[in-house]
Scaffold this motif. Structure first.
Motif, PDB file in Angstrom:
ATOM      1  N   PHE A  65       0.843  -1.194   0.000  1.00  0.00           N
ATOM      2  CA  PHE A  65       0.000   0.000   0.000  1.00  0.00           C
ATOM      3  C   PHE A  65       0.874   1.237   0.000  1.00  0.00           C
ATOM      4  CE2 PHE A  65      -2.780  -3.200   1.778  1.00  0.00           C
ATOM      5  CZ  PHE A  65      -3.993  -2.908   1.174  1.00  0.00           C
ATOM      6  N   ARG A  66       0.477   2.231  -0.743  1.00  0.00           N
ATOM      7  CA  ARG A  66       1.169   3.527  -0.712  1.00  0.00           C
ATOM      8  C   ARG A  66       0.146   4.600  -0.381  1.00  0.00           C
ATOM      9  NH1 ARG A  66       2.732   2.739  -6.575  1.00  0.00           N
ATOM     10  NH2 ARG A  66       0.719   2.728  -7.608  1.00  0.00           N
ATOM     11  N   THR A  67       0.633   5.718   0.110  1.00  0.00           N
ATOM     12  CA  THR A  67      -0.237   6.830   0.472  1.00  0.00           C
ATOM     13  C   THR A  67      -0.400   7.752  -0.728  1.00  0.00           C
ATOM     14  OG1 THR A  67       0.480   6.708   2.761  1.00  0.00           O
ATOM     15  CG2 THR A  67      -0.547   8.772   2.057  1.00  0.00           C
ATOM     16  N   VAL A  68      -1.634   8.047  -1.061  1.00  0.00           N
ATOM     17  CA  VAL A  68      -1.945   8.941  -2.170  1.00  0.00           C
ATOM     18  C   VAL A  68      -2.491  10.239  -1.585  1.00  0.00           C
ATOM     19  CG1 VAL A  68      -3.376   9.280  -4.222  1.00  0.00           C
ATOM     20  CG2 VAL A  68      -2.457   7.012  -3.689  1.00  0.00           C
ATOM     21  N   THR A  69      -1.937  11.357  -2.024  1.00  0.00           N
ATOM     22  CA  THR A  69      -2.383  12.670  -1.567  1.00  0.00           C
ATOM     23  C   THR A  69      -3.193  13.331  -2.668  1.00  0.00           C
ATOM     24  OG1 THR A  69      -0.430  12.900  -0.176  1.00  0.00           O
ATOM     25  CG2 THR A  69      -1.635  14.921  -0.704  1.00  0.00           C
ATOM     26  N   THR A  70      -4.386  13.807  -2.306  1.00  0.00           N
ATOM     27  CA  THR A  70      -5.257  14.492  -3.255  1.00  0.00           C
ATOM     28  C   THR A  70      -5.461  15.919  -2.771  1.00  0.00           C
ATOM     29  OG1 THR A  70      -6.394  12.416  -3.715  1.00  0.00           O
ATOM     30  CG2 THR A  70      -7.510  14.449  -4.389  1.00  0.00           C
ATOM     31  N   ARG A  71      -5.226  16.876  -3.652  1.00  0.00           N
ATOM     32  CA  ARG A  71      -5.427  18.295  -3.328  1.00  0.00           C
ATOM     33  C   ARG A  71      -6.632  18.801  -4.122  1.00  0.00           C
ATOM     34  NH1 ARG A  71      -0.185  17.285  -3.558  1.00  0.00           N
ATOM     35  NH2 ARG A  71       1.102  17.773  -1.739  1.00  0.00           N
ATOM     36  N   THR A  72      -7.523  19.476  -3.418  1.00  0.00           N
ATOM     37  CA  THR A  72      -8.718  20.026  -4.047  1.00  0.00           C
ATOM     38  C   THR A  72      -8.798  21.513  -3.733  1.00  0.00           C
ATOM     39  OG1 THR A  72      -9.849  17.920  -3.718  1.00  0.00           O
ATOM     40  CG2 THR A  72     -11.228  19.821  -4.236  1.00  0.00           C
ATOM     41  N   SER A  73      -8.934  22.325  -4.756  1.00  0.00           N
ATOM     42  CA  SER A  73      -9.067  23.770  -4.567  1.00  0.00           C
ATOM     43  C   SER A  73     -10.463  24.212  -4.958  1.00  0.00           C
ATOM     44  CB  SER A  73      -8.039  24.522  -5.418  1.00  0.00           C
ATOM     45  OG  SER A  73      -6.737  24.234  -4.974  1.00  0.00           O
ATOM     46  N   LYS A  74     -11.051  25.053  -4.121  1.00  0.00           N
ATOM     47  CA  LYS A  74     -12.371  25.613  -4.393  1.00  0.00           C
ATOM     48  C   LYS A  74     -12.324  27.109  -4.128  1.00  0.00           C
ATOM     49  CE  LYS A  74     -15.019  21.473  -3.369  1.00  0.00           C
ATOM     50  NZ  LYS A  74     -16.165  20.914  -2.663  1.00  0.00           N
ATOM     51  N   THR A  75     -12.977  27.862  -4.995  1.00  0.00           N
ATOM     52  CA  THR A  75     -13.028  29.309  -4.859  1.00  0.00           C
ATOM     53  C   THR A  75     -14.456  29.738  -4.555  1.00  0.00           C
ATOM     54  OG1 THR A  75     -11.209  29.530  -6.426  1.00  0.00           O
ATOM     55  CG2 THR A  75     -12.516  31.509  -5.996  1.00  0.00           C
TER      56      THR A  75
END
Length: 116
Positions: A65-75
């Motif tokens: 297993f590896r760690t996945v980083t998700t970035r979400t930007s909202k304005t």
């Protein structure tokens, strides 16, 4: 008889109504007053495990297993509150999308896109 939404509109209360015309100018500090309108972007980061194969080879850890980083930007658009609270709108600690922004700014409920 006036309905609450009509009264809110007449007296300039922002009840989280989306602005269909787009995003206001981006907040970058400065002097603001009651009714000032700006937009600000918030980026959130979440991490989650993802299975991978073969375990222990390349970028796949031995656990499989590896760690996945998700970035979400909202304005979102923000309006400087009325009354005494408007004094906070020019203070950086009360910037839109910041920890204390709710004391100085009303955020619209819908994410904005494009230019107002």
């Amino acid at each position: 008889k006036f309905h609450p939404i009509v009264l809110a509109t007449l007296f300039g209360y922002n009840a989280g109504v989306a602005n269909a015309t787009g995003c206001y100018a981006t907040y970058n500090g400065g002097s603001f007053f009651s009714g000032s309108m700006v937009s600000a972007t918030t980026t959130t980061e979440t991490t989650s495990p993802e299975s991978c194969t073969p375990a222990g080879v390349g970028t796949c850890p031995s656990t499989g297993f590896r760690t996945v980083t998700t970035r979400t930007s909202k304005t979102y658009n923000y309006t400087c509150k009325t009354g005494a609270a408007a004094a906070w709108c020019s203070q950086s600690a009360f910037a839109p999308n910041g920890i204390y922004s709710g004391q100085a700014w009303d955020r619209e409920s819908a994410e904005c896109t494009g230019v107002a």
